[in-house]
Design an enzyme around this catalytic site. Structure first.
Site, PDB file in Angstrom:
ATOM      1  N   SER B  24       0.827  -1.207   0.000  1.00  0.00           N
ATOM      2  CA  SER B  24       0.000   0.000   0.000  1.00  0.00           C
ATOM      3  C   SER B  24       0.864   1.261   0.000  1.00  0.00           C
ATOM      4  CB  SER B  24      -0.890  -0.007   1.242  1.00  0.00           C
ATOM      5  OG  SER B  24      -1.677   1.157   1.286  1.00  0.00           O
ATOM      6  N   ALA B  73       6.599  11.113   4.747  1.00  0.00           N
ATOM      7  CA  ALA B  73       5.520  11.590   5.598  1.00  0.00           C
ATOM      8  C   ALA B  73       4.467  12.142   4.645  1.00  0.00           C
ATOM      9  CB  ALA B  73       6.009  12.657   6.569  1.00  0.00           C
ATOM     10  N   CYS B 132       0.013   3.684  10.514  1.00  0.00           N
ATOM     11  CA  CYS B 132       0.715   4.766   9.821  1.00  0.00           C
ATOM     12  C   CYS B 132       1.454   5.618  10.839  1.00  0.00           C
ATOM     13  CB  CYS B 132      -0.263   5.623   9.034  1.00  0.00           C
ATOM     14  SG  CYS B 132       0.575   6.896   8.090  1.00  0.00           S
ATOM     15  N   LYS B 167      -2.755  -4.701   8.973  1.00  0.00           N
ATOM     16  CA  LYS B 167      -1.349  -4.335   8.774  1.00  0.00           C
ATOM     17  C   LYS B 167      -0.789  -3.782  10.066  1.00  0.00           C
ATOM     18  CE  LYS B 167       1.804  -2.015   5.709  1.00  0.00           C
ATOM     19  NZ  LYS B 167       1.808  -1.292   4.428  1.00  0.00           N
ATOM     20  N   ASN B 194       4.784  -2.104   8.562  1.00  0.00           N
ATOM     21  CA  ASN B 194       4.677  -0.758   8.017  1.00  0.00           C
ATOM     22  C   ASN B 194       6.020  -0.054   8.258  1.00  0.00           C
ATOM     23  OD1 ASN B 194       3.616   1.790   7.122  1.00  0.00           O
ATOM     24  ND2 ASN B 194       1.593   1.063   7.724  1.00  0.00           N
ATOM     25  N   THR B 195       6.109   1.207   7.947  1.00  0.00           N
ATOM     26  CA  THR B 195       7.384   1.922   8.093  1.00  0.00           C
ATOM     27  C   THR B 195       7.730   2.161   9.568  1.00  0.00           C
ATOM     28  OG1 THR B 195       6.225   4.011   7.870  1.00  0.00           O
ATOM     29  CG2 THR B 195       7.162   3.067   5.860  1.00  0.00           C
ATOM     30  N   GLY B 267       7.523  -2.956  -1.709  1.00  0.00           N
ATOM     31  CA  GLY B 267       7.160  -1.558  -1.466  1.00  0.00           C
ATOM     32  C   GLY B 267       8.051  -0.588  -2.205  1.00  0.00           C
TER      33      GLY B 267
HETATM   34  C1  FMN Z   1       5.808   6.809   0.282  1.00  0.00           C
HETATM   35  C2  FMN Z   1       5.170   5.688   1.036  1.00  0.00           C
HETATM   36  C3  FMN Z   1       3.793   5.715   1.281  1.00  0.00           C
HETATM   37  C4  FMN Z   1       3.189   4.697   1.992  1.00  0.00           C
HETATM   38  N1  FMN Z   1       1.844   4.737   2.202  1.00  0.00           N
HETATM   39  C5  FMN Z   1       1.237   3.701   2.863  1.00  0.00           C
HETATM   40  C6  FMN Z   1      -0.169   3.673   3.031  1.00  0.00           C
HETATM   41  O1  FMN Z   1      -0.893   4.532   2.552  1.00  0.00           O
HETATM   42  N2  FMN Z   1      -0.714   2.640   3.728  1.00  0.00           N
HETATM   43  C7  FMN Z   1       0.055   1.633   4.240  1.00  0.00           C
HETATM   44  O2  FMN Z   1      -0.490   0.715   4.851  1.00  0.00           O
HETATM   45  N3  FMN Z   1       1.390   1.621   4.081  1.00  0.00           N
HETATM   46  C8  FMN Z   1       1.997   2.640   3.401  1.00  0.00           C
HETATM   47  N4  FMN Z   1       3.355   2.617   3.223  1.00  0.00           N
HETATM   48  C9  FMN Z   1       4.150   1.530   3.823  1.00  0.00           C
HETATM   49  C10 FMN Z   1       4.421   0.412   2.820  1.00  0.00           C
HETATM   50  O3  FMN Z   1       3.242  -0.204   2.405  1.00  0.00           O
HETATM   51  C11 FMN Z   1       5.351  -0.653   3.445  1.00  0.00           C
HETATM   52  O4  FMN Z   1       4.700  -1.219   4.553  1.00  0.00           O
HETATM   53  C12 FMN Z   1       6.673  -0.078   3.910  1.00  0.00           C
HETATM   54  O5  FMN Z   1       7.130   0.890   2.989  1.00  0.00           O
HETATM   55  C13 FMN Z   1       7.750  -1.142   4.094  1.00  0.00           C
HETATM   56  O6  FMN Z   1       8.013  -1.834   2.902  1.00  0.00           O
HETATM   57  P1  FMN Z   1       9.225  -1.435   1.901  1.00  0.00           P
HETATM   58  O7  FMN Z   1      10.455  -1.334   2.727  1.00  0.00           O
HETATM   59  O8  FMN Z   1       9.257  -2.539   0.904  1.00  0.00           O
HETATM   60  O9  FMN Z   1       8.853  -0.134   1.302  1.00  0.00           O
HETATM   61  C14 FMN Z   1       3.970   3.623   2.488  1.00  0.00           C
HETATM   62  C15 FMN Z   1       5.340   3.588   2.226  1.00  0.00           C
HETATM   63  C16 FMN Z   1       5.943   4.590   1.508  1.00  0.00           C
HETATM   64  C17 FMN Z   1       7.425   4.532   1.264  1.00  0.00           C
END
Ligand code: FMN
Ligand code: FAD
Ligand code: FAD
Ligand code: FMN
Ligand code: FES
Ligand code: FES
Lengths: 281, 311, 311, 281
Positions: B24, B73, B132, B167, B194-195, B267
């Site tokens: 997401s 953010a 989030c 999540k 998540n992050t 992601g």
């Molecule tokens: C720019 C950005 C926007 C994100 N927006 C969402 C979101 O709207 N909802 C959500 O559940 N996770 C969101 N995430 C988190 C990602 O879905 C994921 O959980 C996180 O980035 C870790 O995975 P990755 O290291 O592969 O990016 C976002 C991540 C990034 C970088």
């Protein structure tokens, strides 16, 4: 966000081969890439380039690709052959300093063309292009196109003469070219915005279109000046980007009408009045 | 003769042609990837988190780069549930598995939203973003307290009969109780992570780089943390787990499967290489062929650990 | 004429010639760095965590590499307090500031150890490691519960009159209550962060890379997380803070000072460049000169934040 | 852990210039570095080398330096001049594949010399050196030294002929050289341990010292065989390392007597009987 001609083609993601990576002596570089399957681009569009050439193994630091205006290479390649495209950049931060090390034969990752192109001026208008620093790169192909149809003034600014990127190419065009350097080493001493004054002196709003690309403070200043003169001012914004194709939402610019616009997708070209300049960092 | 590998998995009751989803907020509403990737090559995608009303995010700068990672953010900027159902979904080709992500500030928001999404025949499942890290209210509060999280999931469960995924936030002392709370409240699966709440500073301006001060860290930097949490969660619950965090390659994805994930989400890597998810799906198949694994499901939880007492 | 910059700071009552310390477990007992670095160029160093008795660590592999980071599961291997006091300390040149790190499995262990160390005139201060993420008992339990941590610190405080520093674990939902517990229990300073619990897997052997399965993540990858926690802690307590996590350069160190740290510790970077801590100390001086900062203390907490409500 | 001669000099940390980085056609590379202030080294010592050449900006992925035996370059440099040192490596993982891209003139980070040198054989003994894969690199200089004083047998093994690194250099020495390749493309078909059998056939314990460097299973096999023959067996271990100078405690090897030893500091040279082979991964 401006009404722009449709894309020449859909963006591609590929590995391009470095043909040349020429230093101009002032910190600037001209990178020529061979891209196969290049769909062509519109003046004002950009590519996302990996921060440095590909190495034997993927390295995730630095992580993100860098947006770079397409300086040359707006024609689609013929099938099966690779097209040469060029970008101009200055080696400043991590990504561009690594890019400056790219050697002929090495590969860089490319995604593009991205964003929209410049909207056309009204016919008969004088077209005034104002470029500051690396912003100049976005304007060259647009100057070429406009100069075919109408009078064009190009105003370029930099700190010193050596940092005026792409100067010879602009000199070779049939345009009214004026330069400003902060140290006075070429053209007028001072900022490029000062060159704008005489041009705007007694111009009527419908007689001119202004296109500006450069550092935010310079674009803001041009925008204010144009607004006072009632002249249409088009800017090409340089927000930070992660993806370049509208999915990270990282590049948002605040709008005067409220809300945000994605610079990589609706932009990077905006009518200066659309942009909430106070909300830009 | 190489025997065909069965790459299909079932995650939270959703049949997937392979275990590779996209995360997401990193895949827009899917159509943005059309120039780069046939969406039917991957298991499916999770859309940007939605709210009941369209929502704007934070002022710029919204992103920053860090060693092997990035901060964001964005703050749940989205087109709202109506535009998603009426415009985004119909624009997708048939055969693409869509999981919709919901975000709210109170349980009732979440429940209404989840119900509307779940009612759409085009939505294969609903993922609750309770994590989030940079939205001022909502999200993370639920994501950091097992009791609140359980209540939230319970409320949503009452209204959603289809697949319900939660999540989880990594910004917790222990991940297991969070996963357990989801299981007890009737979730069908959990996605993590998540992050990670983080910060970056510009020493020249002496200011935070992000307008919001704090942001969420993603990318390869966080992968070892995500992997650990997936492993811990998979030992705590029977729910299927979807592993996310720093996946860049098929090998990375397989690490998550071995640690107990049934599926994975790609992601940040989508930004760097919009074809990555497809390449990862292909790479898992090749790994399976190379290693004589006839079903990808055989890799799930197949990690060999000498000292199972370690935790 | 450039005015001389005053680089000195006082951390937890310990006067330091500059704010650059080195982190426990990454600097041995100091003498290992003699070929590379005059230890008097840096503020001081924190020794490897000690236990009452010498202690062996985990079997190999104990370390692994990850994107911009590394994992370790050493498990507090150390020479024991006697050898430290009788052999390691006397081998150090005069004028080197030594902070001793203590580790134990119960508060009484910690208290006895801290007292013995604190009684040595050669020990400038004692740092309690209440946060080792991969030792089976001890450490992390205290480090993840503010009540237990407060009790531990209180017990040690009763026996230690000299500077008492507590090193915090990042593996918590909220860092502020941990720092507050230390403040209430009478600590003189807090150090954060220790490593983040993580895992890495080898897809060829299908085993965890570390013999211990779990390890602690350190290095540049974790810097944005450390920076965030230092900022949050500095807003929660009046105690001086020592910032640790992924520092590789003077700029990195300055980010921590701006976020409220009084001093910093260089960790993993010492392995890659054993001269790094000295170069970072020099770099802070140069930054101060370049920016007309006459006292390094003026940088502490000097971050300009528009929206102080964000947290 | 063995009684070893003292260090020639204290280790240094410096940036060394790549003079040559020659591929041998079998995946192996010979990297020649110019190091100023090089204090010299003992046969058996190693350096920590950055994973690839230095780039315009520091990249933290991959993070850790790689331990590499000093193949040549055991003499200290004369003051003010830089000494050439060589390492042999195979491009396998991230670090070595990046190193394989290093071009002459580029810089690599070096810390060393580290560890201890090989302990001397008793005078009059036959010295038998057994090298497998890149382990061979550790043995070359030791072969040179030993061959000055006593009879030396060198047994080298690899998967195929092209992967026998440093072969020509050993051929140029006055030693009894025997090779084994798994595919039989050079020398005996099979593993290097098979070459050991005839040599050990009717040797008395005091007549021979064995020095082994290669993959752990091969060292373990040699160790067991030597132990049965009652012959002293010295091994050079290759545990993973982060620092190389005794501070991370990452390189610990379990000992038969209990506890651990730091391979980078007390090693990498051990008497095979000291090592708890069952505890090695
Ligand atoms: C720019 C950005 C926007 C994100 N927006 C969402 C979101 O709207 N909802 C959500 O559940 N996770 C969101 N995430 C988190 C990602 O879905 C994921 O959980 C996180 O980035 C870790 O995975 P990755 O290291 O592969 O990016 C976002 C991540 C990034 C970088
Ligand atoms: C549409 C567009 C077109 C551009 N065209 C050019 C061009 O033709 N030539 C050129 O030299 N530069 C151009 N830029 C700016 C270019 O992307 C940055 O100069 C470059 O990213 C500097 O990055 P760095 O890696 O050297 O610096 P770093 O400090 O390493 O960058 C760190 C991060 O900040 C971002 N960033 C830093 N400066 C800028 C900036 N001014 N604008 C946007 N993002 C930034 C980087 O992309 C990266 O994510 C363009 C930017 C945009 C958005
Ligand atoms: C004392 C000593 C001397 C060595 N001498 C040589 C030499 O002369 N030539 C040579 O080619 N190799 C030598 N090695 C092994 C060399 O360090 C690894 O082959 C090399 O690190 C492989 O790393 P990579 O970066 O290509 O692989 P990666 O997979 O990227 O390595 C990942 C991590 O594992 C470690 N690692 C991987 N394989 C080994 C290994 N076999 N031994 C130790 N650590 C490993 C790396 O150092 C790194 O930290 C030596 C090792 C030691 C301890
Ligand atoms: C190999 C290794 C061993 C460590 N041992 C200790 C220790 O004994 N005591 C302690 O308090 N911290 C220990 N640490 C944690 C560091 O002191 C530091 O908090 C952490 O590594 C984060 O900083 P860095 O990213 O700069 O390395 C160790 C870290 C590493 C990498
Ligand atoms: S750069 Fe990602 S949305 Fe614009
Ligand atoms: S490699 Fe760090 S102690 Fe040996």
């Amino acid at each position: 966000m401006t009404e722009s001609p449709a894309l020449n083609g859909s963006p591609i993601r590929t590995r391009a081969t470095v043909i040349e990576n020429r230093a101009d002596g002032g910190g600037g570089f001209c990178l020529t890439l061979a891209v196969s399957g290049w769909p062509g681009a519109l003046p004002g569009q950009f590519v996302m380039l990996s921060a440095g050439p590909r190495t034997a193994v993927e390295r995730w630091d630095p992580l993100l690709p860098r947006p770079m205006a397409i300086y040359r290479g707006h024609q689609p390649g013929s099938a099966g052959e690779s097209t040469e495209i060029q970008v101009l950049y200055k080696a400043t931060g991590a990504g561009t300093r690594l890019l400056a090390e790219a050697l002929p034969g090495q590969l860089v990752r490319v995604v593009g063309p991205l964003g929209v192109g410049f909207p056309s001026p009204s016919s008969g208008q004088r077209v005034c292009l104002v470029g500051g620093g690396t912003g100049t790169a976005s304007l060259y192909e647009w100057a070429v196109r406009c100069a075919r149809k109408q009078p064009v003034s190009v105003l370029l600014g930099a700190r010193r003469a050596q940092e005026l990127i792409g100067l010879e190419d602009f000199e070779a065009l049939d345009v009214d070219l004026r330069c400003a350097t902060e140290d006075g080493s070429l053209g007028t001493a001072g900022r490029v915005t000062a060159l704008l004054e005489p041009l705007l002196a007694d111009v009527k709003p419908e007689e001119m279109s202004l296109y500006v690309c450069g550092p935010t403070p310079m674009m803001r200043a041009c925008s204010e000046r144009a607004s006072r003169a009632g002249i249409r001012c088009i800017v090409s914004l340089e927000n930070n980007m992660a993806c370049g194709f509208g999915v990270c939402l990282g590049c948002a610019v605040p709008l005067t009408e409220g809300g945000f616009s994605l610079v990589c997708k609706a932009g990077p070209i905006y009518d200066a009045r659309e942009v909430d300049w106070a909300g830009l960092p | 003769m190489i025997q065909a590998v069965d790459t299909s998995v079932e995650f939270a009751g959703i049949p997937l042609r392979n275990p590779v989803l996209t995360a997401s907020g990193t895949f827009g509403y899917g159509t943005e990837f059309a120039p780069f990737l046939d969406l039917r090559r991957i298991g499916g995608f999770v859309g940007k988190s939605l709210t009941l009303e369209p929502r704007f995010g934070n002022p710029p700068p919204r992103i920053a780069e860090t060693p092997s990672g990035m901060l964001n953010a964005i703050s749940i900027e989205n087109i709202g549930v109506d535009a998603f159902l009426n415009e985004a979904l119909p624009a997708l080709p048939d055969g693409v598995v869509v999981i919709a992500s919901c975000f709210g500030t109170d349980p009732e928001d979440y429940a209404r939203l989840a119900q509307r999404l779940s009612d759409s025949p085009r939505v294969a499942g609903v993922e609750i973003n309770a994590s989030c890290p940079h939205v001022k209210s909502g999200g993370i509060e639920f994501g950091q307290d097992p009791k609140l999280l359980g209540e939230l999931v319970g409320r949503v469960r009452e209204r959603v009969s289809g697949p319900l995924i939660v999540k989880l936030s990594p910004n917790v002392t222990r991940i297991a109780p969070m996963a357990e709370a989801c299981q007890e409240a009737g979730a069908d699966g959990v996605t993590l992570i998540n992050t990670i709440q983080s910060m970056e500073v510009d020493v020249e301006t002496r200011r935070p780089v992000l307008s919001n001060v704090l942001g969420g860290l993603s990318g390869p930097a966080i992968r070892p943390i995500a992997l650990r949490m997936v492993w811990q969660a998979s030992r705590a619950v029977d729910l299927p787990i979807c592993g996310v965090g720093g996946i860049t390659s098929a090998e990375d994805a397989i690490k998550f499967l071995l640690c107990g994930a049934t599926a994975v989400q790609v992601g940040t890597t989508n930004y760097i290489n919009p074809m990555a998810a497809g390449e990862i799906a292909d790479g898992i198949l090749q790994y399976a062929e190379r290693h004589g694994v006839s079903r990808v499901t055989d890799l799930i939880g197949a990690l060999e650990v000498n000292s199972p007492s370690a935790s």
